[in-house]
Design a protein around this motif. Structure first.
Motif, PDB file in Angstrom:
ATOM      1  N   VAL A   1      39.832   3.391  55.415  1.00 45.06           N
ATOM      2  CA  VAL A   1      39.246   3.816  53.894  1.00 45.06           C
ATOM      3  C   VAL A   1      39.838   2.651  53.081  1.00 45.06           C
ATOM      4  N   ALA A   2      39.124   2.259  52.372  1.00 45.99           N
ATOM      5  CA  ALA A   2      39.077   1.136  51.481  1.00 45.99           C
ATOM      6  C   ALA A   2      39.801   1.613  49.961  1.00 45.99           C
ATOM      7  N   ILE A   3      41.074   1.925  50.375  1.00 45.10           N
ATOM      8  CA  ILE A   3      41.768   2.187  49.053  1.00 45.10           C
ATOM      9  C   ILE A   3      41.995   1.090  48.093  1.00 45.10           C
ATOM     10  N   ASP A   4      41.700   1.039  46.814  1.00 41.84           N
ATOM     11  CA  ASP A   4      41.967   0.049  45.897  1.00 41.84           C
ATOM     12  C   ASP A   4      43.386  -0.015  45.171  1.00 41.84           C
ATOM     13  N   ALA A   5      43.616   1.257  44.860  1.00 39.31           N
ATOM     14  CA  ALA A   5      45.120   1.269  44.207  1.00 39.31           C
ATOM     15  C   ALA A   5      45.630   2.815  44.344  1.00 39.31           C
ATOM     16  N   ILE A   6      46.821   2.643  44.174  1.00 35.90           N
ATOM     17  CA  ILE A   6      47.604   4.075  44.549  1.00 35.90           C
ATOM     18  C   ILE A   6      48.152   4.736  43.126  1.00 35.90           C
ATOM     19  N   GLY A   7      47.700   6.094  43.222  1.00 35.06           N
ATOM     20  CA  GLY A   7      48.051   6.693  41.684  1.00 35.06           C
ATOM     21  C   GLY A   7      49.188   7.614  41.932  1.00 35.06           C
ATOM     22  N   LEU A   8      50.225   7.474  40.909  1.00 31.65           N
ATOM     23  CA  LEU A   8      51.634   8.181  41.138  1.00 31.65           C
ATOM     24  C   LEU A   8      51.746   8.805  39.959  1.00 31.65           C
ATOM     25  N   GLN A   9      51.865  10.182  39.899  1.00 29.63           N
ATOM     26  CA  GLN A   9      51.869  11.292  38.934  1.00 29.63           C
ATOM     27  C   GLN A   9      53.374  11.176  38.500  1.00 29.63           C
ATOM     28  N   THR A  10      53.868  11.195  37.299  1.00 31.62           N
ATOM     29  CA  THR A  10      54.949  11.280  36.711  1.00 31.62           C
ATOM     30  C   THR A  10      55.313  12.110  35.504  1.00 31.62           C
ATOM     31  N   HIS A  11      54.874  13.423  35.573  1.00 25.22           N
ATOM     32  CA  HIS A  11      55.276  14.442  34.643  1.00 25.22           C
ATOM     33  C   HIS A  11      56.791  14.846  34.479  1.00 25.22           C
ATOM     34  N   MET A  12      57.265  14.577  33.408  1.00 24.41           N
ATOM     35  CA  MET A  12      58.746  14.656  33.254  1.00 24.41           C
ATOM     36  C   MET A  12      59.013  15.737  32.294  1.00 24.41           C
ATOM     37  N   HIS A  13      58.480  16.873  32.459  1.00 27.01           N
ATOM     38  CA  HIS A  13      58.961  18.179  31.614  1.00 27.01           C
ATOM     39  C   HIS A  13      60.429  18.579  31.689  1.00 27.01           C
ATOM     40  N   GLN A  14      60.932  18.200  32.890  1.00 23.92           N
ATOM     41  CA  GLN A  14      62.316  18.721  32.924  1.00 23.92           C
ATOM     42  C   GLN A  14      63.477  17.616  32.853  1.00 23.92           C
ATOM     43  N   GLY A  15      62.797  16.412  32.151  1.00 28.58           N
ATOM     44  CA  GLY A  15      63.666  15.354  31.812  1.00 28.58           C
ATOM     45  C   GLY A  15      63.435  14.112  32.731  1.00 28.58           C
ATOM     46  N   TYR A  16      63.741  13.077  31.732  1.00 28.83           N
ATOM     47  CA  TYR A  16      63.620  11.506  32.587  1.00 28.83           C
ATOM     48  C   TYR A  16      64.344  11.569  33.787  1.00 28.83           C
ATOM     49  N   ARG A  17      63.794  10.963  34.831  1.00 25.86           N
ATOM     50  CA  ARG A  17      64.221  10.667  36.234  1.00 25.86           C
ATOM     51  C   ARG A  17      65.134   9.653  36.573  1.00 25.86           C
TER      52      ARG A  17
ATOM     53  N   PRO B   1      63.571  17.321  15.977  1.00 26.06           N
ATOM     54  CA  PRO B   1      64.126  15.912  15.690  1.00 26.06           C
ATOM     55  C   PRO B   1      64.795  15.541  16.849  1.00 26.06           C
ATOM     56  N   GLU B   2      66.015  16.146  17.521  1.00 30.30           N
ATOM     57  CA  GLU B   2      66.654  15.730  18.567  1.00 30.30           C
ATOM     58  C   GLU B   2      65.696  15.298  19.797  1.00 30.30           C
ATOM     59  N   GLY B   3      64.816  16.169  20.072  1.00 25.06           N
ATOM     60  CA  GLY B   3      64.006  16.047  21.060  1.00 25.06           C
ATOM     61  C   GLY B   3      63.037  14.642  20.798  1.00 25.06           C
ATOM     62  N   GLU B   4      62.490  14.484  19.802  1.00 24.28           N
ATOM     63  CA  GLU B   4      61.918  13.376  19.462  1.00 24.28           C
ATOM     64  C   GLU B   4      62.531  12.138  19.484  1.00 24.28           C
ATOM     65  N   SER B   5      63.961  12.188  19.115  1.00 20.66           N
ATOM     66  CA  SER B   5      64.935  10.780  19.620  1.00 20.66           C
ATOM     67  C   SER B   5      64.922  10.629  21.096  1.00 20.66           C
ATOM     68  N   ARG B   6      65.152  11.819  21.742  1.00 21.98           N
ATOM     69  CA  ARG B   6      65.280  11.541  23.254  1.00 21.98           C
ATOM     70  C   ARG B   6      63.925  11.099  23.883  1.00 21.98           C
ATOM     71  N   GLN B   7      62.924  11.698  23.421  1.00 23.27           N
ATOM     72  CA  GLN B   7      61.475  11.308  23.705  1.00 23.27           C
ATOM     73  C   GLN B   7      61.196   9.820  23.958  1.00 23.27           C
ATOM     74  N   ALA B   8      61.577   9.311  22.533  1.00 15.90           N
ATOM     75  CA  ALA B   8      61.280   7.968  22.276  1.00 15.90           C
ATOM     76  C   ALA B   8      61.986   7.083  23.103  1.00 15.90           C
ATOM     77  N   ASP B   9      63.380   7.336  23.319  1.00 18.81           N
ATOM     78  CA  ASP B   9      64.274   6.665  24.058  1.00 18.81           C
ATOM     79  C   ASP B   9      63.873   6.614  25.613  1.00 18.81           C
TER      80      ASP B   9
ATOM     81  N   ILE C   1      60.847   7.102  26.725  1.00 24.49           N
ATOM     82  CA  ILE C   1      59.555   6.248  27.030  1.00 24.49           C
ATOM     83  C   ILE C   1      59.734   4.714  26.980  1.00 24.49           C
ATOM     84  N   GLU C   2      60.597   4.345  26.056  1.00 19.29           N
ATOM     85  CA  GLU C   2      60.876   2.874  25.915  1.00 19.29           C
ATOM     86  C   GLU C   2      61.519   2.465  27.396  1.00 19.29           C
TER      87      GLU C   2
END
Length: 407
Positions: A223-239, A290-298, A300-301
């Motif tokens: 099978v000619a796979i061109d790219a591998i997709g990795l899902q990273t939904h982090m609703h329980q916090g950044y890993r 507000p606290e969650g938004e600060s955490r989310q920004a950190d 994501i960066e």
């Protein structure tokens, strides 16, 4: 020779260098002339969902377009073709065409999946007829969008496809009868036949060794796979960088580009850690804070810095732009429900259009009409007076090649 040298802090493997010779209308070099060179897009795929453009139109898309050059559009079979022969192809094609006009690369998601299937598919007969319909669906969908979509999640979540009990559907029984590798081959071969130049991705949330074995078996099966997709939904916090990069390193061994296809971070209360299937968590209200938004920004960066820094990663798609209509009702958007930007939007802006962006620069060509460029890989424009031309700037250049543009 003047140098266009970006002040970006991008990793070396995301940058390049080249000599650009500016040729005028008379086919002679524009010697000793002031020219402006500016970046207009990234080579790296910064993606987000384009679902809202399908449902609500493209008005007010400027904040989205400022950050993102790749859009995922919904091709869930159950909503794409709710009744046999009645599809949303016209609307999706309209949106895809508009996105392409905005220099956005479009991805179709997904071609084969066991979830969100049309109910009528269970009524067409046995596995033979379901397979025939599935093959036709993949082939006709890819062919019908070959002018605007060249990137597809060919198959989604194949690891659990033969066994996942997510309600009645016709694809799980087919996968159980034929085997997951059979459906992987079906998805890739039918899509490839319909558009030989398309980039086809295998995508999954199961990032365990089971997914590695599925990929290994598919590759061994030709099978000619061109790219591998990795899902990273982090609703329980950044890993964390260590865990995410260890996953990336494991899948990088296949030598295929890696796409972080589905990424989310919350700007409100995190989902409890004991929840195994994210879909099982239901709450009446899930506000951003507000606290969650600060955490989310950190978070994501940190996440984007680490992945942009890994040479095997070619794209990151954030799963949703706004809290309005966000998956699971979670406060996972980059803007609030009222459209105002969260700190996470600003954090991505500082990276994508700041640190990792080559600012417009006025330079003077030498006697041969040349300038040197050192910057982030992507699309660039050179302008001399009222004339302008565009060119692609590749990563890994070493000053040895000359790009000729006619302004």
């Amino acid at each position: 020779m003047d140098i266009v040298s970006s002040t970006v802090a991008a990793p070396a493997h995301r940058t390049g260098s080249a000599i650009v010779t500016v040729i005028g209308p008379d086919d002679e070099p524009l010697a000793n002339r002031d020219v402006t060179i500016e970046q207009i897009s990234h080579a790296f795929g910064f993606g987000n969902l384009g679902f809202d453009f399908v449902e609500h139109g493209t008005a007010g898309a400027e904040p989205w377009l400022r950050l993102f050059n790749q859009a995922t559009l919904p091709f869930y079979w159950g909503t794409f073709e709710p009744r046999p022969g009645e599809t949303r192809a016209a609307r999706l094609h309209q949106v895809a065409s508009w996105l392409v006009e905005q220099r956005v690369r479009v991805k179709g998601h997904p071609l084969v999946w066991h979830t969100l299937q049309p109910d009528w598919l269970m009524e067409v007969g046995g596995d033979e007829e379901v397979e025939r319909r599935l093959r036709a669906h993949v082939r006709e969908t890819v062919a019908g969008f070959a002018d605007v979509i060249h990137l597809w999640d060919a198959i989604n979540e194949a690891v659990i496809m033969p066994v996942f009990a997510n309600g009645d559907n016709a694809i799980t029984p087919l996968a159980a009868a034929r085997g997951r590798e059979y459906l992987i081959r079906l998805a890739f071969e039918e899509a490839r036949a319909a558009n030989p130049t398309a980039t086809l991705v295998i995508n999954d949330f199961d990032l365990s060794s089971d997914y590695e074995r599925v990929i290994e078996e598919a590759i061994e099966d030709g099978v000619a796979i061109d790219a591998i997709g990795l899902q990273t939904h982090m609703h329980q916090g950044y890993r964390g960088e260590e865990q995410i990069l260890s996953i990336v390193d494991r899948f990088a061994r296949f030598g295929l580009p890696l796409q972080l296809t589905e990424t989310t971070f919350l700007s409100g209360n995190l989902m409890p850690p004991e929840i195994e299937d994210l879909n099982d968590y239901q709450v009446d209200s899930w506000p951003t804070t507000p606290e969650g938004e600060s955490r989310q920004a950190d978070d994501i960066e940190r996440h984007y810095r680490s992945l942009f820094g890994h040479p095997a990663v070619e794209s990151i798609t954030y799963w949703g732009f706004s809290d309005a209509g966000a998956w699971l009702g979670a406060p996972s958007g980059l803007v609030r429900a009222d459209g105002s930007p969260k700190p996470s939007y600003d954090a991505l802006d500082r990276l994508i259009r700041g640190e990792w962006w080559t600012a417009p620069t006025l330079v003077r060509t030498d006697d041969a009409g040349r300038v040197r460029i050192e910057g982030v890989a992507g699309s660039y424009r050179v302008a001399a007076g009222s004339a302008a031309a565009e060119f692609e700037f590749e990563r890994g250049g070493d000053w040895s090649r000359t790009v000729v543009v006619r302004a």
